[in-house]
Design a protein around this motif. Structure first.
Motif, PDB file in Angstrom:
ATOM      1  N   THR A   1     -19.158  25.554  21.601  1.00 20.45           N
ATOM      2  CA  THR A   1     -19.691  25.628  20.231  1.00 20.45           C
ATOM      3  C   THR A   1     -20.735  26.726  20.072  1.00 20.45           C
ATOM      4  O   THR A   1     -21.429  26.775  19.057  1.00 20.45           O
TER       5      THR A   1
ATOM      6  N   ILE B   1     -11.896  26.284  22.410  1.00 22.73           N
ATOM      7  CA  ILE B   1     -12.619  26.112  21.148  1.00 22.73           C
ATOM      8  C   ILE B   1     -11.775  25.238  20.229  1.00 22.73           C
ATOM      9  O   ILE B   1     -10.591  25.500  20.003  1.00 22.73           O
TER      10      ILE B   1
ATOM     11  N   ALA C   1     -14.779  24.061  14.611  1.00 20.43           N
ATOM     12  CA  ALA C   1     -15.428  25.360  14.409  1.00 20.43           C
ATOM     13  C   ALA C   1     -15.440  25.781  12.948  1.00 20.43           C
ATOM     14  O   ALA C   1     -16.403  26.387  12.469  1.00 20.43           O
TER      15      ALA C   1
ATOM     16  N   LEU D   1     -15.362  29.990  13.381  1.00 19.26           N
ATOM     17  CA  LEU D   1     -14.409  30.360  14.425  1.00 19.26           C
ATOM     18  C   LEU D   1     -14.413  31.854  14.748  1.00 19.26           C
ATOM     19  O   LEU D   1     -14.471  32.221  15.928  1.00 19.26           O
TER      20      LEU D   1
ATOM     21  N   LEU E   1     -17.534  32.625  16.836  1.00 13.50           N
ATOM     22  CA  LEU E   1     -17.483  32.016  18.169  1.00 13.50           C
ATOM     23  C   LEU E   1     -16.539  32.792  19.082  1.00 13.50           C
ATOM     24  O   LEU E   1     -16.870  33.081  20.236  1.00 13.50           O
TER      25      LEU E   1
END
Length: 417
Positions: free
Chosen positions: A129, A147, A152, A156, A159
């Motif tokens: 995260t 992930i 997310a 997303l 990340l």
């Protein structure tokens, strides 16, 4: 009976396919439901792995490891699991250890992870995260970062983007649609977990291709027990089908130990019953995977679902081979909407099936419908629904379901496929 034996008899094992950039199967995440995990909303202990002893015993005594063939098993591990010496019974080349720790790892856990990596185990950081103390300590040790795309959300891209420059693979989990997969692919993900490939995308007004119509003609010929010369004549009009059928019977779960090189040989060795099964599978093989049906995940799932239903039908009615045949075909047919992009009702208007199968596929009613519902709930990891369906059928149990899964996986991955 000792506690471990009791646990192995009562364990439920789910699996979620993991695909690569070419949308080919590379492994499964194995999900272990042990008897002590009873909450509808699993605790951290239930969400994490079963003990190392249980997982290793499932690999050895239940044969899960051998059944997976060349595909990797992704296994959820917590701190206790990682520190357990029993873990080293798992073959490094066959497993990926997903590190799902509840807190920042201490020096002992980090040293153990480093030692496992040095011994050849692939480590994956689960539920990433963002870069914090927990992730920062583990990132230098892992080869894969997972992930959760649902959790997310809009974060997303950020990340994933922060990780793309590192020497590791990104794995997107909880991918629910093909559009999500394409989006993740554009963000630099390498692998994708979920059943998105098995969800039907119905295209309005879609027409079957000439080869698909040819297969349907052959299915109907075999169903009405046409003579071999008539079958051969039909195949001659569709030579591409002959090639693809021979590819399929030589690659998906046949395991005869010798190559099948002609239609007459296929019919003789397989028999009409098996020929009908492989024609149904062939209908599902998408053109882009025609050269490698054994790596088509939808085909793998269809073959596994059919085999699981056949095995369980045999447990319900040991002397009723007709039910087993119908169960196998029902399992395959249940995924045809995803393969063909057509509603099941439209498909059934072109392929003759028994009334029992029709009811199973459209309403999940009757014995076949119950078996289909059970396998679909297992695929979804809906343990409570599985237990409820098993409770209504004393001939079935968690033990028989797990044994069927092991047998089914071994069957579709026979001979290294």
């Amino acid at each position: 009976m000792n506690a471990l034996d009791r646990t192995l008899r009562e364990i439920l094992i789910g699996r979620q396919p993991i695909l690569d950039l070419q949308q080919e199967l590379v492994g499964y995440e194995l999900l272990f439901r042990t008897p002590d995990c009873t909450d509808a909303s699993p605790t951290a202990g239930c969400r994490s792995a079963a003990t190392a002893g249980v997982v290793c015993s499932a690999f050895a005594e239940l044969g899960i490891g051998a059944a997976l063939g060349p595909y990797k098993a992704f296994i959820n591990t917590d701190e206790r699991f990682i520190l357990d010496d029993a873990l080293e019974l798992l073959p490094p080349q066959s497993v990926v250890l997903e590190l799902d720790f509840t807190s920042t790892p201490d020096s002992e856990v980090l040293a153990r992870c480093r030692a496992l990596r040095d011994r050849g185990y692939t480590l994956a950081l689960s539920r990433y995260t963002g870069l914090d103390d927990h992730a920062g300590a583990l990132l230098p040790l892992v080869g894969i970062v997972k992930i959760d795309v649902i959790a997310a959300g809009d974060e997303l891209p950020a990340l994933a983007g922060a990780l793309t420059r590192l020497p590791l693979k990104l794995l997107a989990e909880k991918v629910e649609t093909r559009e999500q997969m394409a989006h993740c692919k554009s963000l630099g993900f390498h692998c994708f977990q979920g059943y998105y490939f098995a969800k039907p995308t119905v295209v309005s007004g879609r027409q079957l291709s000439a080869s698909q119509l040819g297969i349907i003609r052959l299915i109907n010929l075999v169903s009405r027990e046409a003579e071999i010369p008539e079958l051969e004549e039909s195949f001659k009009r569709e030579p591409g089908l002959t090639v693809n059928l021979l590819r399929l019977v030589n690659s998906v779960g046949v395991g005869f130990g010798r190559r099948i090189e002609s239609l007459r040989q296929a019919v003789t060795v397989l028999g009409r019953r098996q020929l009908l099964r492989w024609l149904q599978l062939l209908l599902m093989a998408s053109p882009e995977h025609a050269t490698a049906p054994e790596r088509n995940p939808l085909l793998q799932l269809a073959a596994l679902r059919g085999r699981l239903m056949e095995i369980l039908a045999g447990r319900l009615r040991p002397r009723d081979t007709h039910l087993g045949d119908q169960a196998f075909l029902c399992g395959i047919m249940s995924l045809m909407p995803a393969a063909l992009g057509m509603p099941i009702e439209e498909i059934l208007s072109q392929i003759a099936v028994t009334p029992d199968m029709q009811l199973a596929l459209t309403e999940q009613s009757g014995t076949l419908g119950t078996l289909l519902a059970l396998i679909e709930r297992l695929d979804a990891g809906d343990w409570e629904a599985c237990d409820a369906l098993l409770a209504d059928h004393p001939a079935l149990s968690r033990e028989t379901l797990t044994a069927a899964l092991t047998d089914g996986l071994a069957w579709i991955h026979a001979d290294g496929h």
